[in-house]
Design a protein around this motif. Structure first.
Motif, PDB file in Angstrom:
ATOM      1  N   PHE C 286     -11.342 -17.635  79.397  1.00 39.10           N
ATOM      2  CA  PHE C 286     -11.455 -16.188  79.258  1.00 39.10           C
ATOM      3  C   PHE C 286     -11.769 -15.815  77.809  1.00 39.10           C
ATOM      4  O   PHE C 286     -12.752 -15.130  77.531  1.00 39.10           O
ATOM      5  N   TRP C 287     -10.916 -16.304  76.878  1.00 40.20           N
ATOM      6  CA  TRP C 287     -11.071 -15.858  75.479  1.00 40.20           C
ATOM      7  C   TRP C 287     -12.290 -16.479  74.820  1.00 40.20           C
ATOM      8  O   TRP C 287     -13.096 -15.778  74.204  1.00 40.20           O
ATOM      9  N   PHE C 288     -12.438 -17.794  74.965  1.00 37.85           N
ATOM     10  CA  PHE C 288     -13.564 -18.441  74.276  1.00 37.85           C
ATOM     11  C   PHE C 288     -14.860 -18.305  75.074  1.00 37.85           C
ATOM     12  O   PHE C 288     -15.924 -18.089  74.509  1.00 37.85           O
ATOM     13  N   GLY C 289     -14.745 -18.439  76.394  1.00 38.30           N
ATOM     14  CA  GLY C 289     -15.945 -18.373  77.218  1.00 38.30           C
ATOM     15  C   GLY C 289     -16.457 -16.954  77.381  1.00 38.30           C
ATOM     16  O   GLY C 289     -17.515 -16.599  76.856  1.00 38.30           O
ATOM     17  N   GLN C 290     -15.672 -16.157  78.109  1.00 39.73           N
ATOM     18  CA  GLN C 290     -16.179 -14.826  78.420  1.00 39.73           C
ATOM     19  C   GLN C 290     -16.225 -13.902  77.198  1.00 39.73           C
ATOM     20  O   GLN C 290     -17.245 -13.284  76.909  1.00 39.73           O
ATOM     21  N   VAL C 291     -15.095 -13.817  76.474  1.00 43.52           N
ATOM     22  CA  VAL C 291     -15.002 -12.805  75.414  1.00 43.52           C
ATOM     23  C   VAL C 291     -15.818 -13.209  74.184  1.00 43.52           C
ATOM     24  O   VAL C 291     -16.682 -12.458  73.727  1.00 43.52           O
ATOM     25  N   LEU C 292     -15.566 -14.433  73.683  1.00 43.72           N
ATOM     26  CA  LEU C 292     -16.217 -14.807  72.422  1.00 43.72           C
ATOM     27  C   LEU C 292     -17.688 -15.166  72.648  1.00 43.72           C
ATOM     28  O   LEU C 292     -18.592 -14.496  72.125  1.00 43.72           O
ATOM     29  N   ILE C 293     -17.917 -16.217  73.439  1.00 45.98           N
ATOM     30  CA  ILE C 293     -19.291 -16.708  73.603  1.00 45.98           C
ATOM     31  C   ILE C 293     -20.118 -15.755  74.460  1.00 45.98           C
ATOM     32  O   ILE C 293     -21.298 -15.536  74.207  1.00 45.98           O
ATOM     33  N   GLY C 294     -19.488 -15.174  75.466  1.00 52.51           N
ATOM     34  CA  GLY C 294     -20.250 -14.368  76.415  1.00 52.51           C
ATOM     35  C   GLY C 294     -20.415 -12.912  76.008  1.00 52.51           C
ATOM     36  O   GLY C 294     -21.282 -12.217  76.550  1.00 52.51           O
ATOM     37  N   SER C 295     -19.578 -12.416  75.074  1.00 53.84           N
ATOM     38  CA  SER C 295     -19.670 -10.990  74.753  1.00 53.84           C
ATOM     39  C   SER C 295     -19.782 -10.710  73.253  1.00 53.84           C
ATOM     40  O   SER C 295     -20.751 -10.097  72.802  1.00 53.84           O
ATOM     41  N   SER C 317     -35.447 -11.303  65.503  1.00 51.57           N
ATOM     42  CA  SER C 317     -34.767 -10.476  66.496  1.00 51.57           C
ATOM     43  C   SER C 317     -34.909 -11.082  67.891  1.00 51.57           C
ATOM     44  O   SER C 317     -33.953 -11.145  68.653  1.00 51.57           O
ATOM     45  N   ILE C 318     -36.111 -11.560  68.197  1.00 58.81           N
ATOM     46  CA  ILE C 318     -36.332 -12.138  69.524  1.00 58.81           C
ATOM     47  C   ILE C 318     -35.604 -13.470  69.656  1.00 58.81           C
ATOM     48  O   ILE C 318     -35.001 -13.764  70.683  1.00 58.81           O
ATOM     49  N   ARG C 319     -35.638 -14.247  68.581  1.00 60.46           N
ATOM     50  CA  ARG C 319     -34.919 -15.522  68.651  1.00 60.46           C
ATOM     51  C   ARG C 319     -33.435 -15.268  68.906  1.00 60.46           C
ATOM     52  O   ARG C 319     -32.800 -15.936  69.711  1.00 60.46           O
ATOM     53  N   ARG C 320     -32.914 -14.256  68.218  1.00 63.83           N
ATOM     54  CA  ARG C 320     -31.487 -13.926  68.434  1.00 63.83           C
ATOM     55  C   ARG C 320     -31.241 -13.482  69.878  1.00 63.83           C
ATOM     56  O   ARG C 320     -30.235 -13.830  70.481  1.00 63.83           O
ATOM     57  N   LEU C 321     -32.170 -12.707  70.418  1.00 63.99           N
ATOM     58  CA  LEU C 321     -32.004 -12.231  71.800  1.00 63.99           C
ATOM     59  C   LEU C 321     -31.947 -13.409  72.769  1.00 63.99           C
ATOM     60  O   LEU C 321     -31.118 -13.436  73.689  1.00 63.99           O
ATOM     61  N   VAL C 322     -32.815 -14.385  72.534  1.00 65.04           N
ATOM     62  CA  VAL C 322     -32.840 -15.533  73.440  1.00 65.04           C
ATOM     63  C   VAL C 322     -31.530 -16.308  73.346  1.00 65.04           C
ATOM     64  O   VAL C 322     -30.922 -16.665  74.372  1.00 65.04           O
ATOM     65  N   ILE C 323     -31.056 -16.520  72.126  1.00 63.97           N
ATOM     66  CA  ILE C 323     -29.772 -17.218  71.969  1.00 63.97           C
ATOM     67  C   ILE C 323     -28.651 -16.421  72.629  1.00 63.97           C
ATOM     68  O   ILE C 323     -27.820 -16.955  73.378  1.00 63.97           O
ATOM     69  N   ALA C 324     -28.654 -15.118  72.378  1.00 63.48           N
ATOM     70  CA  ALA C 324     -27.611 -14.262  72.959  1.00 63.48           C
ATOM     71  C   ALA C 324     -27.648 -14.351  74.485  1.00 63.48           C
ATOM     72  O   ALA C 324     -26.598 -14.411  75.140  1.00 63.48           O
ATOM     73  N   SER C 325     -28.857 -14.378  75.062  1.00 64.32           N
ATOM     74  CA  SER C 325     -28.965 -14.429  76.518  1.00 64.32           C
ATOM     75  C   SER C 325     -28.372 -15.722  77.065  1.00 64.32           C
ATOM     76  O   SER C 325     -27.649 -15.713  78.072  1.00 64.32           O
ATOM     77  N   GLY C 326     -28.682 -16.828  76.390  1.00 65.10           N
ATOM     78  CA  GLY C 326     -28.094 -18.098  76.812  1.00 65.10           C
ATOM     79  C   GLY C 326     -26.579 -18.036  76.772  1.00 65.10           C
ATOM     80  O   GLY C 326     -25.886 -18.524  77.681  1.00 65.10           O
ATOM     81  N   MET C 327     -26.046 -17.390  75.742  1.00 66.67           N
ATOM     82  CA  MET C 327     -24.590 -17.293  75.625  1.00 66.67           C
ATOM     83  C   MET C 327     -24.007 -16.384  76.696  1.00 66.67           C
ATOM     84  O   MET C 327     -22.913 -16.631  77.213  1.00 66.67           O
ATOM     85  N   VAL C 328     -24.735 -15.327  77.037  1.00 59.96           N
ATOM     86  CA  VAL C 328     -24.254 -14.431  78.105  1.00 59.96           C
ATOM     87  C   VAL C 328     -24.164 -15.198  79.423  1.00 59.96           C
ATOM     88  O   VAL C 328     -23.198 -15.048  80.181  1.00 59.96           O
ATOM     89  N   ILE C 329     -25.165 -16.036  79.685  1.00 58.08           N
ATOM     90  CA  ILE C 329     -25.140 -16.837  80.925  1.00 58.08           C
ATOM     91  C   ILE C 329     -23.927 -17.780  80.909  1.00 58.08           C
ATOM     92  O   ILE C 329     -23.175 -17.867  81.893  1.00 58.08           O
ATOM     93  N   ALA C 330     -23.733 -18.462  79.778  1.00 54.13           N
ATOM     94  CA  ALA C 330     -22.578 -19.376  79.681  1.00 54.13           C
ATOM     95  C   ALA C 330     -21.276 -18.611  79.864  1.00 54.13           C
ATOM     96  O   ALA C 330     -20.379 -19.030  80.612  1.00 54.13           O
ATOM     97  N   GLY C 331     -21.178 -17.455  79.197  1.00 60.16           N
ATOM     98  CA  GLY C 331     -19.968 -16.627  79.341  1.00 60.16           C
ATOM     99  C   GLY C 331     -19.792 -16.144  80.763  1.00 60.16           C
ATOM    100  O   GLY C 331     -18.662 -16.016  81.255  1.00 60.16           O
ATOM    101  N   GLY C 332     -20.909 -15.894  81.444  1.00 59.80           N
ATOM    102  CA  GLY C 332     -20.842 -15.438  82.833  1.00 59.80           C
ATOM    103  C   GLY C 332     -20.238 -16.487  83.737  1.00 59.80           C
ATOM    104  O   GLY C 332     -19.397 -16.175  84.592  1.00 59.80           O
ATOM    105  N   PHE C 333     -20.650 -17.739  83.524  1.00 61.65           N
ATOM    106  CA  PHE C 333     -20.050 -18.820  84.309  1.00 61.65           C
ATOM    107  C   PHE C 333     -18.551 -18.891  84.044  1.00 61.65           C
ATOM    108  O   PHE C 333     -17.748 -19.044  84.966  1.00 61.65           O
TER     109      PHE C 333
END
Lengths: 168, 253, 410
Positions: C286-295, C317-333
């Protein structure tokens, strides 16, 4: 107004029969149609090739005769073609309405058709060459009745948890 | 057609007949209904909602360390893991189990049997996608294992953890309790016994040693012993906050 | 305005073929695992009578939720953005968004079906319905979604039908909200479990679908390298930044409200202590996955600007967006893992306030170790979705064509 209980049950049952037909029996009636078409093809081939009368060989599955009883619960021709319908119907009456008459029940089949080996122990009815299995492998129809249902008659469960655990 | 030499004409006739009866199901249903009606008239009757089967558990009479009801249940339904003993407790089925309960504040301890509570508004029946989980007219909650697809949603929905999933291939099932891999099951009040007019196996076993902690009967019959006791004693439904109107009631908790 | 043209995926590179083989292998691997589960029984998985839905369900629900979210791009193009010029970047990618919505859903459903105890009885599930069951509703929601999106795509593809795109888009959008409502309700309407009994699951799942779907689409866009015109990609990616940020905040907000509400109720304190503090893997996820990495980190990546340099370049900016998206997916899992498995691991409270124990694991935190088979099935579902996607891209014109948009705007 509420229907009398029995009417309600019959309506429900009618629904179940139809839904059964729509579901698993779909496969059954499909296979019937395929069989009919195959029969037609066979006839065509035989006509074209003009085989002699002996073309259709003496095919039949080899299964053991019933152990007891003179007569099955319905004429042999009815049982051969329709035993699955009778079983499905009895099954739903038993599961939903608790009607446990054994006339068309699976355990009814077992009680006459299960063979014993030389030691007198029952042989599972779905074992190769036994009553259910011989016919069903002959016609290539897979049944999953015996994934859940007992394959031989048994009066009571013989197992006691503690006793078995100690033995093992 | 089997076992007989046929002429070409006969083969053609048979094939034509087969084509004409392409939908044999219609006729067969009528046949089966007729057959079943005769069976009914001569033998047993369908369940009806004039009866509601229920059970009263007297917790005070439930003896410490006794597992007679559990053993009888396992025996009756042939419950055991693949290797004939409980080799995988996390996946083996249990229809009835003994709960040991301790009040954290007061320290009071007691034990009671827990099983399917045969709710009137059963969550398992609500959530089952195929309707395999159903409630019989006489109040017994059952799984029709012919239509259970093994999604296990009912196990998530049951507040009593009453249900088990068959996690492995089974052989040597007891004839009266068909059970097999990939379907969900639970206490069925020994429905095969009830239909014969007998008591569930656990109730019988509990009475044998004279504990008499379990009482089975018709909740709808005001004259039954069960109804009388339910009227007189202040009994409890477990998780009564859910208002499920359970068929199993407890006295002394 | 030049009319937008679409094209098939023309690359026949070694990379494409390797990808085909790899995805195919993952699908076969998943099918083999499913066969093993079916033949031996579910004891070969990590699931038990305590944790009845495992990590395969995490994958399945992720795919189903993402499927409806990935349709965002199409919905914005035909429903929400009325300004033709502004919507053009979305319109260019609307077809791909529709395709992914269908394939991801199919991948998720494959997992769910193959995990059934009796997958051979799928026909029973199609012919017997209990209309009070949320699962039964979902059967219709899923098939209806596929049908509606197919029609929607047809309206987009067929020039004479283009005038109906907006109506089809509205229908598809309404249906996708219903679909995620149904998925959230699978958990939200379970009165028995302390982790699930809340209607808040429905908005939570809708927000999750918007967030995961947008992030997933960003990753797909980023992976379409040279084959597709970069200008259109850049345009859409720039727009998706704000959108994704808002969706992440929405998920976070509903999660906070949910936990606050539960912390307020004395009866749920033990559960909250478990899921937020003492529960081992679940609080960690929850804390590391969803909150930190995912949000939190994705939000920083999307919105944080250095005071010194002011605006950052579009490339960064786009590179950051792509990294952020990958992290959102990981946090989602991680989030779905906590919701689905954490919610089951915590024991049912049959007697609130009492210590309970039994031979059936009452009162105990259930242990769960995901098995190889469940992972194989889960990855097989994802692979199937991607495999169908890249195969269809070869056959039908889903991708915007290079030349059409260049020089259209000044």
């Amino acid at each position: 107004m509420t229907m009398p209980a029995d009417d309600k049950k019959l309506t429900f049952l009618k629904f179940r029969d139809q839904s059964t037909l729509g579901g698993e029996m779909l496969m059954y009636s499909l296979s019937k149609q395929v069989a009919a078409l195959l029969g037609l093809c066979l006839a065509g081939i035989s006509m074209a090739a003009d085989y002699s009368d002996g073309f259709v060989a003496d095919f039949r599955p080899d299964f053991p005769a019933a152990v007891k009883g003179e007569q099955c619960v319905a004429p042999v021709e009815v049982m051969r073609r329709n035993h699955m319908m009778l079983l499905f119907h009895q099954r739903d009456r038993t599961v939903y309405f608790g009607e446990r008459a054994t006339k068309y029940s699976l355990s009814g089949c077992l009680s006459c058709h299960t063979q014993r080996d030389t030691q007198g122990a029952y042989i599972p009815i779905n074992a190769p060459g036994q009553f259910c299995q011989s016919c069903h492998s002959f016609v290539s129809v897979k049944i999953d009745c015996f994934e859940c249902h007992a394959t031989m008659p048994r009066q009571r469960a013989v197992f006691k948890r503690t006793a078995v655990d100690e033995q093992n | 057609m089997i076992g007989k030499k046929l002429s070409r004409r006969e083969v053609l006739t048979a094939a034509g007949a087969a084509l004409l009866t392409l939908a044999p199901g219609v006729k067969l249903v009528d046949l089966a209904v007729a057959a079943s009606k005769t069976a009914n008239a001569s033998k047993d009757e369908a369940t009806d909602n004039l009866v509601r089967w229920g059970m009263l558990v007297d917790v005070n009479k439930c003896a410490d360390g006794c597992t007679d009801c559990v053993d009888a249940c396992n025996d009756e339904h042939g419950l055991r893991g693949q290797n004939n003993h409980n080799s995988r407790p996390e996946t083996d089925a249990q229809y009835i189990r003994v709960l040991d309960i301790k009040d954290k504040t007061t320290g009071k301890q007691y034990s009671l049997p827990m099983m399917c509570q045969h709710c009137e508004t059963a969550p398992c029946v609500d959530v089952c996608p195929t309707g395999a989980s159903f409630r019989r007219e006489d109040g017994i909650v059952l799984v029709d294992k012919h239509t259970c697809i093994g999604c296990r949603y009912c196990m998530l929905a049951c507040p009593y953890k009453a249900r088990s999933f068959v996690h492995e291939n089974l052989t040597d099932q007891v004839p009266t309790t068909p059970r097999g891999k990939g379907t969900v099951e639970s206490c069925n009040f020994c429905v095969h016994r009830v239909d014969r007019g007998e008591q569930p196996a656990c109730v019988e076993a509990c009475g044998k040693l004279g504990h008499q902690a379990l009482l089975f009967g018709d909740m709808n019959d005001p004259d039954s012993e069960l109804s009388r006791q339910l009227r007189e004693k202040s009994t409890t439904q477990v998780r009564d906050d859910l208002n499920l109107n359970t068929g199993v009631r407890y006295y002394g908790i | 305005m030049a009319r937008l043209r679409h094209t098939t995926f023309s690359g026949n590179s070694r990379g494409y073929r390797v990808l085909l083989v790899a995805l195919g292998a993952l699908v076969v691997n998943g099918l083999l695992s499913a066969r093993q589960m079916d033949q031996a029984g579910h004891w070969v998985t990590g699931m038990s009578n305590q944790v009845v839905w495992g990590v395969a369900h995490v994958f399945a629900i992720f795919l189903i939720v993402t499927a409806s979210g990935v349709l965002n791009i199409a919905s914005i193009s035909s429903v929400f953005e009325r300004d033709v010029y502004k919507s053009e970047a979305y319109t260019a990618w609307a077809r791909l968004s529709g395709l992914l919505a269908i394939t991801l859903l199919l991948g998720g459903l494959l997992i769910l079906v193959l995990d059934l105890g009796r997958p051979d009885r799928l026909i029973v599930a199609m012919t017997h319905y209990n209309f009070k069951s949320i699962f039964a509703w979902n059967v219709f929601l899923y098939t209806g979604f596929v049908l509606i999106v197919v029609v929607y795509l047809w309206m987009m593809f067929e020039q004479r039908m283009n005038r109906f795109v907006r109506s089809a888009g509205i229908a598809a959008f309404a249906w996708r909200i219903l679909l995620t409502t149904g998925t959230g309700a699978i958990f939200g309407f379970l009165v028995a479990r302390q982790a699930y009994d809340m209607a808040m699951m429905v908005p939570l799942f809708i927000a999750m679908s918007l967030s995961f779907g947008s992030a997933f689409f960003v990753l797909i866009l980023a992976s379409l390298h040279q084959h597709v015109h970069t200008k259109q990609k850049v345009e859409l990616l720039t727009r998706l930044r704000m959108l994704l940020g808002n969706f992440i905040i929405a998920v976070l907000f509903i999660t906070v409200i949910d936990h606050l509400a539960k912390l307020y109720a004395a009866g749920l304190h033990d559960f909250e202590r478990f899921i937020l503090m003492d529960g081992g893997i679940y609080p960690a996820m929850f804390w590391f996955g969803q909150v930190l990495i995912g949000s939190v980190v994705p939000l920083l990546l999307l919105f944080w600007r250095s005071k010194i340099s002011g605006n950052i370049s579009m490339e960064i900016s786009i590179r950051r967006l792509v990294i952020a998206s990958g992290m959102v997916i990981a946090g989602g899992f991680a989030q779905l893992y906590v919701i689905i498995i954490g919610g089951q691991a915590y024991p049912l409270a049959l007697f609130p306030g009492m210590e309970v124990s039994s031979s059936f694991f009452d009162g105990e935190i259930a242990s769960y170790t995901p098995s190889f088979h469940e992972f194989a099935l889960g990855f097989g579902g994802i692979a199937l979705a991607l495999l169908i996607t890249i195969l269809v891209l070869r056959v039908l014109p889903f991708l915007p064509q290079e030349d059409q948009l260049s020089g259209k705007q000044t």
